[in-house]
Design a protein around this motif. Sequence first.
Motif, PDB file in Angstrom:
ATOM      1  N   TYR A 119       0.867  -1.174   0.000  1.00  0.00           N
ATOM      2  CA  TYR A 119       0.000   0.000   0.000  1.00  0.00           C
ATOM      3  C   TYR A 119       0.905   1.226   0.000  1.00  0.00           C
ATOM      4  N   ARG A 120       0.544   2.248  -0.780  1.00  0.00           N
ATOM      5  CA  ARG A 120       1.306   3.501  -0.821  1.00  0.00           C
ATOM      6  C   ARG A 120       0.363   4.669  -0.561  1.00  0.00           C
ATOM      7  N   CYS A 121       0.873   5.687   0.104  1.00  0.00           N
ATOM      8  CA  CYS A 121       0.088   6.896   0.350  1.00  0.00           C
ATOM      9  C   CYS A 121       0.981   8.121   0.220  1.00  0.00           C
ATOM     10  N   ALA A 122       0.496   9.107  -0.494  1.00  0.00           N
ATOM     11  CA  ALA A 122       1.144  10.418  -0.536  1.00  0.00           C
ATOM     12  C   ALA A 122       0.150  11.446  -0.025  1.00  0.00           C
ATOM     13  N   LEU A 123       0.603  12.324   0.849  1.00  0.00           N
ATOM     14  CA  LEU A 123      -0.224  13.415   1.362  1.00  0.00           C
ATOM     15  C   LEU A 123       0.382  14.741   0.931  1.00  0.00           C
ATOM     16  N   VAL A 124      -0.475  15.673   0.565  1.00  0.00           N
ATOM     17  CA  VAL A 124      -0.022  17.024   0.240  1.00  0.00           C
ATOM     18  C   VAL A 124      -0.901  18.026   0.976  1.00  0.00           C
ATOM     19  N   PHE A 125      -0.257  18.958   1.678  1.00  0.00           N
ATOM     20  CA  PHE A 125      -0.937  20.064   2.347  1.00  0.00           C
ATOM     21  C   PHE A 125      -0.672  21.319   1.531  1.00  0.00           C
ATOM     22  N   ALA A 126      -1.744  21.970   1.091  1.00  0.00           N
ATOM     23  CA  ALA A 126      -1.636  23.216   0.322  1.00  0.00           C
ATOM     24  C   ALA A 126      -2.273  24.331   1.141  1.00  0.00           C
ATOM     25  N   ASP A 127      -1.451  25.264   1.628  1.00  0.00           N
ATOM     26  CA  ASP A 127      -1.964  26.349   2.463  1.00  0.00           C
ATOM     27  C   ASP A 127      -2.390  27.532   1.599  1.00  0.00           C
ATOM     28  N   THR A 128      -3.172  28.410   2.211  1.00  0.00           N
ATOM     29  CA  THR A 128      -3.682  29.583   1.492  1.00  0.00           C
ATOM     30  C   THR A 128      -2.574  30.585   1.163  1.00  0.00           C
ATOM     31  N   ASP A 129      -1.418  30.471   1.851  1.00  0.00           N
ATOM     32  CA  ASP A 129      -0.303  31.378   1.546  1.00  0.00           C
ATOM     33  C   ASP A 129       0.617  30.820   0.462  1.00  0.00           C
ATOM     34  N   GLY A 130       0.214  29.698  -0.129  1.00  0.00           N
ATOM     35  CA  GLY A 130       1.020  29.093  -1.188  1.00  0.00           C
ATOM     36  C   GLY A 130       1.980  28.017  -0.715  1.00  0.00           C
ATOM     37  N   SER A 131       2.094  27.835   0.610  1.00  0.00           N
ATOM     38  CA  SER A 131       2.979  26.788   1.142  1.00  0.00           C
ATOM     39  C   SER A 131       2.481  25.406   0.716  1.00  0.00           C
ATOM     40  N   ILE A 132       3.421  24.533   0.397  1.00  0.00           N
ATOM     41  CA  ILE A 132       3.101  23.152   0.036  1.00  0.00           C
ATOM     42  C   ILE A 132       3.993  22.225   0.861  1.00  0.00           C
ATOM     43  N   PHE A 133       3.396  21.222   1.508  1.00  0.00           N
ATOM     44  CA  PHE A 133       4.158  20.198   2.224  1.00  0.00           C
ATOM     45  C   PHE A 133       3.719  18.830   1.724  1.00  0.00           C
ATOM     46  N   THR A 134       4.676  17.919   1.599  1.00  0.00           N
ATOM     47  CA  THR A 134       4.347  16.564   1.148  1.00  0.00           C
ATOM     48  C   THR A 134       4.892  15.536   2.134  1.00  0.00           C
ATOM     49  N   SER A 135       4.257  14.375   2.169  1.00  0.00           N
ATOM     50  CA  SER A 135       4.761  13.249   2.959  1.00  0.00           C
ATOM     51  C   SER A 135       4.312  11.959   2.285  1.00  0.00           C
ATOM     52  N   GLU A 136       5.020  10.874   2.598  1.00  0.00           N
ATOM     53  CA  GLU A 136       4.696   9.587   1.981  1.00  0.00           C
ATOM     54  C   GLU A 136       4.790   8.472   3.016  1.00  0.00           C
ATOM     55  N   GLY A 137       4.031   7.398   2.774  1.00  0.00           N
ATOM     56  CA  GLY A 137       4.091   6.221   3.631  1.00  0.00           C
ATOM     57  C   GLY A 137       3.877   4.968   2.814  1.00  0.00           C
ATOM     58  N   ARG A 138       4.380   3.852   3.336  1.00  0.00           N
ATOM     59  CA  ARG A 138       4.277   2.567   2.617  1.00  0.00           C
ATOM     60  C   ARG A 138       4.057   1.451   3.625  1.00  0.00           C
ATOM     61  N   CYS A 139       3.258   0.461   3.231  1.00  0.00           N
ATOM     62  CA  CYS A 139       3.016  -0.724   4.066  1.00  0.00           C
ATOM     63  C   CYS A 139       3.144  -1.962   3.174  1.00  0.00           C
ATOM     64  N   ASP A 140       4.067  -2.847   3.534  1.00  0.00           N
ATOM     65  CA  ASP A 140       4.303  -4.048   2.719  1.00  0.00           C
ATOM     66  C   ASP A 140       3.491  -5.231   3.233  1.00  0.00           C
ATOM     67  N   GLY A 141       3.165  -6.132   2.322  1.00  0.00           N
ATOM     68  CA  GLY A 141       2.430  -7.332   2.689  1.00  0.00           C
ATOM     69  C   GLY A 141       2.171  -8.188   1.467  1.00  0.00           C
ATOM     70  N   THR A 142       1.071  -8.947   1.504  1.00  0.00           N
ATOM     71  CA  THR A 142       0.663  -9.754   0.352  1.00  0.00           C
ATOM     72  C   THR A 142      -0.832  -9.577   0.129  1.00  0.00           C
ATOM     73  N   VAL A 143      -1.258  -9.752  -1.123  1.00  0.00           N
ATOM     74  CA  VAL A 143      -2.691  -9.883  -1.382  1.00  0.00           C
ATOM     75  C   VAL A 143      -2.976 -11.361  -1.599  1.00  0.00           C
ATOM     76  N   GLN A 144      -4.114 -11.794  -1.067  1.00  0.00           N
ATOM     77  CA  GLN A 144      -4.543 -13.182  -1.213  1.00  0.00           C
ATOM     78  C   GLN A 144      -5.995 -13.201  -1.669  1.00  0.00           C
ATOM     79  N   MET A 145      -6.416 -14.339  -2.194  1.00  0.00           N
ATOM     80  CA  MET A 145      -7.746 -14.445  -2.799  1.00  0.00           C
ATOM     81  C   MET A 145      -8.884 -14.501  -1.777  1.00  0.00           C
ATOM     82  N   VAL A 146      -8.543 -14.819  -0.514  1.00  0.00           N
ATOM     83  CA  VAL A 146      -9.589 -15.028   0.494  1.00  0.00           C
ATOM     84  C   VAL A 146      -9.777 -13.759   1.325  1.00  0.00           C
ATOM     85  N   PRO A 147     -10.960 -13.106   1.225  1.00  0.00           N
ATOM     86  CA  PRO A 147     -11.188 -11.892   2.013  1.00  0.00           C
ATOM     87  C   PRO A 147     -11.530 -12.233   3.456  1.00  0.00           C
ATOM     88  N   ARG A 148     -11.039 -11.405   4.381  1.00  0.00           N
ATOM     89  CA  ARG A 148     -11.354 -11.595   5.801  1.00  0.00           C
ATOM     90  C   ARG A 148     -11.456 -10.249   6.475  1.00  0.00           C
TER      91      ARG A 148
END
Length: 199
Positions: A119-148
């Motif tokens: 899973y990957r996630c990128a976040l961006v904060f855009a302020d009214t003064d034009g400031s921009i901040f970014t961050s990222e996160g990742r979570c490793d694992g497996t996908v399998q056919m059986v939902p739980r």
Amino acid sequence: MKKIVIATKNQGKVREMRAALAHLPVEVLSLKEFGQFPDAVENGSTFTENARIKAEFYREKTGCACIADDSGIEVAVLGGAPGIHSARFAGFHADDATNNEKLLQELRKAGVKESPADYRCALVFADTDGSIFTSEGRCDGTVQMVPRGENGFGYDPYFYPAEYPGRTMAEISLAEKDRISHRGKALREMVCKLEEHLK
């Protein structure tokens, strides 16, 4: 008090982000509180580009600072798909059920019952003064056919995180999920940046 709009129509994401920002001197709003807006045109080639497009688009629409995320799942056997197309994997009007069915179809086509994934996630904060901040996160694992599990959304019932062998992202508690999830990691990094920015 500064207003920050969580630029998503996904109420699960709004809840997660509102909780993470609760200690900051801000009023957290969701897009729903502004009525109907068109969707931002997410034509970036990365999660961060798409998150920035959304943050800047909704900042202009609302007149408030915005946080937007772009997140998805990358499945190794599918060459990293669905990636940035995770929310629309089964088509433009896809929902969790149709996206998950498409994932299962693609795994069957590949002749496998499971695959490494992240899973990957990128976040961006855009302020009214034009400031921009970014961050990222990742979570490793497996996908399998059986939902739980019933706790998650999106691909969570099919994603088995490496930190909790034998359990899906939809079976672990919100606290456990926050600790290991891609969004939890990206949010913690973003909160640190916002704490500094809002001093």
